[in-house]
Design an enzyme around this catalytic site. Structure first.
Site, PDB file in Angstrom:
ATOM      1  CG  ASP A 139      -0.222  -0.009   2.538  1.00  7.34           C
ATOM      2  OD1 ASP A 139       0.823  -0.690   2.644  1.00  7.34           O
ATOM      3  OD2 ASP A 139      -0.690   0.653   3.482  1.00  7.34           O
TER       4      ASP A 139
ATOM      5  CG  ASP B 232       6.970   4.617   2.371  1.00  7.12           C
ATOM      6  OD1 ASP B 232       6.999   3.400   2.635  1.00  7.12           O
ATOM      7  OD2 ASP B 232       6.420   5.447   3.108  1.00  7.12           O
TER       8      ASP B 232
ATOM      9  CD  GLU C 242       4.188   0.838   6.933  1.00  8.82           C
ATOM     10  OE1 GLU C 242       4.928   1.247   7.840  1.00  8.82           O
ATOM     11  OE2 GLU C 242       3.788   1.597   6.015  1.00  8.82           O
ATOM     12  CD  GLU C 243       2.702   4.190   4.035  1.00  7.98           C
ATOM     13  OE1 GLU C 243       2.632   4.862   5.085  1.00  7.98           O
ATOM     14  OE2 GLU C 243       3.719   4.131   3.328  1.00  7.98           O
TER      15      GLU C 243
ATOM     16  CD  GLU D  55       8.534   0.689   5.208  1.00  3.89           C
ATOM     17  OE1 GLU D  55       8.637   1.479   4.246  1.00  3.89           O
ATOM     18  OE2 GLU D  55       7.496   0.549   5.841  1.00  3.89           O
TER      19      GLU D  55
END
Length: 442
Positions: A80, A110, A144-145, A172
């Protein structure tokens, strides 16, 4: 993709394809992107498992068998991306255009760029039968975001058996080049701050808006925000921060190196931060718990004084700190009257496991002999916090050589996000070497 060209030989084309899927979260809709990755892996002969709480938000877990001489290694990345709303892009954010030596698009940094590196390296290792010390597990996750509840949190809580025996993971953010005073560093994330969201509420008398009110809830909120702006939380020197700053100082000659070393002494750190100017803010976030006021709520009619106003604080805790400690630090600044509520806390590991750091650092030194690898305490949070609950140490390792003037941190969630073409190839080769050498861990 060009016909007849293995995708692992063209990680740029893989990245372009990943960018073309609009996985803006919310709502996410990662399914099409994750299914594309599944099809890619299965065509290569790598079996995959799809798991989801929401059919539109699936997660993928795949495993490539190794020689069994080391514990499995996890590659974890999210599909995402954040929104592009109200941002002035000069190119299509989902076009994946290659121009001026960059791949442009939301997620290029990202983290679809890192995901493309991982996929390309894993596919190449599998296709060419390269020796892997142990199994390699790939997890492509959703959400994740927006907190990871449908992604890494779901997988680690509901399907921990998929990650049994794993000690280390690559994810990351880290391995990117950072220019400071003529030196090129490669921060490798070994730890991150903990997410601790808070709500602070102030109260006062209500009343009709036609009658001015002194000292009401709005006035109290203004005073509270000024107090937070003028009084940062106290400095703390954690093991992860000490390792990071000591490594950075060792690469700086003379006065600059001495100045950085004074950051490691609580008695001199405050003055050193002021002398570091703009870079002082970055170091302060590494050396202290932080709170950022982000959302204010209060009142529902223009002609009524609100009896209560609240402000949401994006709190980030240093490793090893607890919510009670940040509440105590806030109390010392804003006093006893405001109500403080912890609305979400995601714990993380107190100290990093450095067993794979030397191997990853050596890979970067071989690729760039002038570069200086150093451990990074990341001031935000990633999915690493969920895998940490299973005893897995994540290293931020999606290596990139970046132009010194590229505003990396601004672009990651900003307009015209882009990654150098050469950086994608650099990172793919570095991860490929890590897949062959993770058995060297201490």
């Amino acid at each position: 993709m060009q016909p007849g060209s293995p995708i692992y030989e063209r990680p740029i084309e893989l990245l372009q394809k990943l960018i073309s899927f609009d996985t803006t979260n919310p709502p996410g809709n990662e399914a099409t992107c994750v299914c594309y990755i599944r099809d890619l892996l299965e065509r290569a002969g790598i079996p995959c498992t799809m798991l989801a709480l929401d059919p539109a938000r699936p997660n993928l877990v795949a495993r490539v068998r190794g020689q069994g001489n080391a514990p499995p290694l996890l590659l974890q990345g999210h599909a995402d991306v954040v929104s592009t709303a109200d941002q002035a892009w000069s190119r299509n954010p989902f076009g994946g255009e290659v121009a001026d030596g960059f791949v442009w698009g939301r997620g290029s940094l990202d983290m679809k760029g890192g995901l493309a590196m991982m996929l390309a390296a894993l596919l190449k290792a599998h296709a060419e039968g390269l020796p892997l010390p142990g199994d390699v597990v790939l997890a492509v996750v959703a959400d994740e975001e927006a907190g990871g509840d449908l992604g890494a949190k779901f997988l680690t809580e509901q399907h921990p058996e998929l990650f049994e025996g794993i000690r280390f993971a690559l994810g990351e953010f880290g391995g990117f080049s950072l220019a400071i005073s003529g030196k090129r560093y490669y921060p490798i994330m070994v730890g991150e701050k903990q997410l601790c969201w808070l709500k602070v509420t102030v109260r006062g008398p209500g009343g009709h808006g036609s009658m001015p009110l002194k000292g009401g809830a709005m006035a109290k909120l203004g005073r509270l925000l000024r107090q937070l702006d003028a009084n940062p939380l106290p400095l703390r020197i954690t093991p992860a921060a000490r390792q990071m700053i000591a490594a950075m100082a060792s690469g700086q000659p003379g006065v600059r190196g001495m100045l950085m070393r004074t950051l490691l002494n609580p008695a001199t750190a405050g003055q050193a931060l002021r002398l570091l100017g703009d870079k002082g803010a970055m170091f302060r976030a590494v050396l202290a718990n932080t709170v950022s006021p982000t959302i204010v709520r209060g009142g529902d009619k223009i002609n009524v004084h609100p009896a209560a106003v609240s402000v949401a604080l994006d709190g980030r805790l240093l490793p090893g700190c607890t919510p009670d400690e940040i509440v105590e630090e806030l109390r010392a600044i804003i006093g006893p009257e405001p109500e403080i509520e912890v609305t979400r806390y995601d714990s993380g590991p107190p100290e990093p496991d450095m067993g794979l750091f030397k191997t990853l650092g050596d890979i970067l030194r071989e690729a760039d002999p002038e570069g200086i690898p150093l451990p990074l305490l990341f001031t935000a949070v990633t999915d690493a916090r969920f895998f940490a609950q299973l005893g897995i140490q994540t290293y931020g390792f999606t290596p990139m050589v970046l132009p010194p003037d590229l505003p990396f941190t601004q672009l990651a969630h900003g307009a015209d996000e882009r990654i150098p073409v050469a950086a994608v190839d650099f990172g793919t080769q570095a991860i490929l070497k890590a897949l062959q050498r993770f058995g060297e861990a201490e």
